[in-house]
Scaffold this motif. Structure first.
Motif, PDB file in Angstrom:
ATOM      1  N   ASP A  46       0.833  -1.199   0.000  1.00 28.50           N
ATOM      2  CA  ASP A  46       0.000   0.000   0.000  1.00 28.50           C
ATOM      3  C   ASP A  46       0.866   1.247   0.000  1.00 28.50           C
ATOM      4  OD1 ASP A  46      -1.809   2.048   0.502  1.00 28.50           O
ATOM      5  OD2 ASP A  46      -2.934   0.947   2.011  1.00 28.50           O
ATOM      6  N   GLU A  86      -6.037  -4.433   1.790  1.00 28.98           N
ATOM      7  CA  GLU A  86      -7.274  -4.103   1.083  1.00 28.98           C
ATOM      8  C   GLU A  86      -7.081  -3.057  -0.003  1.00 28.98           C
ATOM      9  OE1 GLU A  86     -11.555  -2.108   2.264  1.00 28.98           O
ATOM     10  OE2 GLU A  86     -10.730  -3.674   3.575  1.00 28.98           O
ATOM     11  N   GLN A  87      -6.314  -1.987   0.281  1.00 33.75           N
ATOM     12  CA  GLN A  87      -6.156  -0.911  -0.700  1.00 33.75           C
ATOM     13  C   GLN A  87      -5.462  -1.414  -1.964  1.00 33.75           C
ATOM     14  OE1 GLN A  87      -7.164   2.393  -0.486  1.00 33.75           O
ATOM     15  NE2 GLN A  87      -6.401   2.742  -2.555  1.00 33.75           N
ATOM     16  N   THR A 100      -5.169  -4.524  -2.973  1.00 30.79           N
ATOM     17  CA  THR A 100      -5.995  -5.540  -3.620  1.00 30.79           C
ATOM     18  C   THR A 100      -7.123  -4.905  -4.411  1.00 30.79           C
ATOM     19  OG1 THR A 100      -5.450  -7.182  -1.926  1.00 30.79           O
ATOM     20  CG2 THR A 100      -7.463  -7.545  -3.209  1.00 30.79           C
ATOM     21  N   ASP A 101      -7.777  -3.919  -3.827  1.00 32.67           N
ATOM     22  CA  ASP A 101      -8.849  -3.212  -4.526  1.00 32.67           C
ATOM     23  C   ASP A 101      -8.330  -2.599  -5.820  1.00 32.67           C
ATOM     24  OD1 ASP A 101     -11.401  -1.969  -4.941  1.00 32.67           O
ATOM     25  OD2 ASP A 101     -10.599  -0.116  -4.103  1.00 32.67           O
ATOM     26  N   LEU A 147     -14.272  -7.569  -1.074  1.00 31.54           N
ATOM     27  CA  LEU A 147     -13.003  -7.222  -0.430  1.00 31.54           C
ATOM     28  C   LEU A 147     -12.922  -7.718   1.011  1.00 31.54           C
ATOM     29  CD1 LEU A 147     -11.802  -3.707  -1.648  1.00 31.54           C
ATOM     30  CD2 LEU A 147     -11.008  -5.970  -2.312  1.00 31.54           C
ATOM     31  N   ASN A 148     -13.489  -8.863   1.268  1.00 26.79           N
ATOM     32  CA  ASN A 148     -13.256  -9.543   2.540  1.00 26.79           C
ATOM     33  C   ASN A 148     -11.900 -10.226   2.427  1.00 26.79           C
ATOM     34  OD1 ASN A 148     -13.098 -11.471   4.632  1.00 26.79           O
ATOM     35  ND2 ASN A 148     -15.327 -11.553   4.786  1.00 26.79           N
ATOM     36  N   MET A 149     -10.872  -9.611   2.994  1.00 26.81           N
ATOM     37  CA  MET A 149      -9.511 -10.093   2.792  1.00 26.81           C
ATOM     38  C   MET A 149      -9.285 -11.457   3.427  1.00 26.81           C
ATOM     39  SD  MET A 149      -8.101  -8.010   0.742  1.00 26.81           S
ATOM     40  CE  MET A 149      -6.468  -8.750   0.796  1.00 26.81           C
ATOM     41  N   HIS A 170      -7.661 -14.006   0.820  1.00 23.82           N
ATOM     42  CA  HIS A 170      -6.265 -14.315   1.119  1.00 23.82           C
ATOM     43  C   HIS A 170      -5.823 -15.631   0.479  1.00 23.82           C
ATOM     44  CE1 HIS A 170      -2.534 -14.429   3.419  1.00 23.82           C
ATOM     45  NE2 HIS A 170      -2.822 -15.663   3.786  1.00 23.82           N
ATOM     46  N   ARG A 177      -3.692 -11.032   2.700  1.00 30.98           N
ATOM     47  CA  ARG A 177      -4.234 -10.280   3.832  1.00 30.98           C
ATOM     48  C   ARG A 177      -3.107  -9.526   4.529  1.00 30.98           C
ATOM     49  NH1 ARG A 177      -7.565 -13.371   8.660  1.00 30.98           N
ATOM     50  NH2 ARG A 177      -8.851 -11.586   9.353  1.00 30.98           N
ATOM     51  N   ASN A 178      -3.384  -8.324   5.031  1.00 32.09           N
ATOM     52  CA  ASN A 178      -2.359  -7.567   5.728  1.00 32.09           C
ATOM     53  C   ASN A 178      -1.836  -8.383   6.909  1.00 32.09           C
ATOM     54  OD1 ASN A 178      -0.997  -5.016   5.523  1.00 32.09           O
ATOM     55  ND2 ASN A 178      -1.852  -4.525   7.520  1.00 32.09           N
TER      56      ASN A 178
END
Length: 221
Positions: A53, A145-146, A148-149, A164-166, A170, A185-186
């Motif tokens: 990110d 999330e950012q 990935t989006d 966007l359910n990480m 994942h 996932r972060n």
């Protein structure tokens, strides 16, 4: 600088590990003793491109290398250093990368506690896009999330399929427009099995003829 001009000026300079394409950040809002930007880093001919990110979330404001210094970055490096993956070796603050490239959607540093705004991301989008297309990796690994989006919106036709359910996305494999996308996932949100899940997915990709992925994805994306 317009997007077409930026793309024209990007060249594959493979003998440089950090900022191989000579990008220049459009603004400097960094704090004291911090790098103006954390540029892309690694093997410019890589098949795997790990996309974070911004430096405040994934590290590198002082080293200038993505995914260093802080827990989130070190967790990603731990995956890249797994013996079955073997993308990274050497010092953690300046790793030696093989077949792997690291970069951020938002490369510029901001003072501690500050997050990029929507306009900040938009201002840097053309830089990120130019670098991603110059690397031209087969596998994109957006972290969080950012990232990935952004990757799903810009490099696949499938963003509308996901909420966007990480936790659900994942370590899954998603076909893109010429890319395979594998969201991560972060690390600060990882459950007990999340590290092994992404390692296992990468093991499977490496054991496959993944270089055909690009042609297949281009045909169906």
């Amino acid at each position: 600088m317009s997007q077409p001009l930026l793309r024209t000026n990007v060249q594959n300079v493979t003998d440089r590990t950090s900022n191989p394409f000579g990008l220049r950040p459009p603004f400097d809002r960094s704090g004291p003793n911090e790098r103006t930007a954390v540029f892309g880093y690694g093997d410019a001919n890589a098949d795997f491109h790990v996309i974070g990110d911004h430096p405040g979330l994934h590290g590198g404001k002082r080293t200038g290398v993505p995914f260093t210094e802080i827990a989130n970055g070190n967790a990603i490096q731990g995956v890249l250093r797994d013996p079955d993956i073997d993308f990274a070796s050497g010092p953690r603050d300046r790793p030696v990368l093989e077949n792997c490239y690291l970069s951020y959607v938002h490369m510029c540093s901001l003072p501690d506690g500050h997050q990029p705004t929507a306009s900040d991301y938009a201002e840097l989008e053309r830089y990120f896009d130019a670098e991603l297309r110059a690397i031209n990796a087969h596998i994109l690994l957006p972290v969080g999330e950012q990232a990935t989006d952004h990757v799903l919106r810009e490099y696949t036709t499938q963003r509308r399929r996901f909420d966007l359910n990480m936790a659900d996305l994942h370590a899954t494999e998603i076909r893109g427009r010429g890319f395979m996308v594998v969201p991560i996932r972060n690390p600060s949100e990882w459950d007990d099995d999340d590290r092994e899940a992404i390692v296992e997915t990468l093991r499977g990709i490496l054991a496959s003829d993944y270089r055909q992925t690009k042609g297949v994805a281009t045909r169906i994306g």
